[in-house]
Each structure stands twice: as structure tokens, then as C-alpha cells.
Design an enzyme around this catalytic site. Structure first.
Site, PDB file in Angstrom:
ATOM      1  CB  CYS A   1      -0.025   6.086  -4.407  1.00  0.00           C
ATOM      2  SG  CYS A   1       1.739   5.970  -4.167  1.00  0.00           S
TER       3      CYS A   1
ATOM      4  CE1 TYR B   1       0.218   1.993   4.216  1.00  0.00           C
ATOM      5  CE2 TYR B   1       0.903  -0.277   4.503  1.00  0.00           C
ATOM      6  CZ  TYR B   1       0.844   1.029   4.963  1.00  0.00           C
ATOM      7  OH  TYR B   1       1.425   1.356   6.158  1.00  0.00           O
ATOM      8  CB  CYS B   2       1.822   3.902  -1.562  1.00  0.00           C
ATOM      9  SG  CYS B   2       0.906   3.928  -3.093  1.00  0.00           S
ATOM     10  NE  ARG B   3       3.169  10.326  -0.565  1.00  0.00           N
ATOM     11  CZ  ARG B   3       4.019  10.977  -1.303  1.00  0.00           C
ATOM     12  NH1 ARG B   3       3.690  11.299  -2.542  1.00  0.00           N
ATOM     13  NH2 ARG B   3       5.175  11.326  -0.825  1.00  0.00           N
TER      14      ARG B   3
END
Length: 80
Positions: A45, A39-41
Site C-alpha cells: 500500500c 501504516y495502511c492495508r
């Protein structure tokens, strides 16, 4: 997949922050015996998409968390 200062401000429990450009060098930190969730922002993303693709090429069981940390936290789910 998030900048270090963002990760330190809050992340999912048991998360490991590995910048995409360091992924290959840090593979020893990733488990081979369980699924990895990247996962990221947030949902737009692209870093987590790239990480999932690379890890799948290397034989890891991996999927992408479609939302991101902000949505997780806003839903009242546990954070570290």
C-alpha cells in the site's frame, strides 16, 4: 490511511485514521512530541509512504510500519 469501514473493523491500539487527502487538514490530531508510525492495508500500500513523506516535510518524526494491519493481527499482536 485505511478506508473508514476497514479501520472500524480493526486497527492497532491508539491508532488514528486519517485519509491521505485529509492529512493537511487534520494535522492538529497528530502529536509533535513523539514519533508517528504510519501504516495502511499491507506492505504494498503506497498511502503510508506518501503520508510519511508529507509529514517529514512538515517536521514530524515519522516512520512507516513496513507490514500492515493484516500482518499485525495475524501475528497475534494487540488490536482495537
Amino acid at each position: 490511511m485505511r478506508p473508514e469501514e476497514e479501520f472500524e473493523a480493526g486497527h492497532l491500539p491508539e491508532a488514528i485514521n486519517i485519509p491521505l487527502e485529509q492529512l493537511d487538514a487534520m494535522l492538529d490530531k497528530l502529536p509533535r512530541d513523539r514519533e508517528i508510525v504510519a501504516y495502511c492495508r499491507g506492505p504494498y500500500c503506497v498511502l503510508s509512504h506518501e503520508a510519511v513523506q508529507r509529514l517529514r516535510q512538515l517536521g514530524y518524526r515519522v516512520r512507516r510500519f513496513e507490514e500492515g494491519y493484516p500482518e499485525w493481527k495475524a501475528a497475534g499482536l494487540p488490536v482495537a
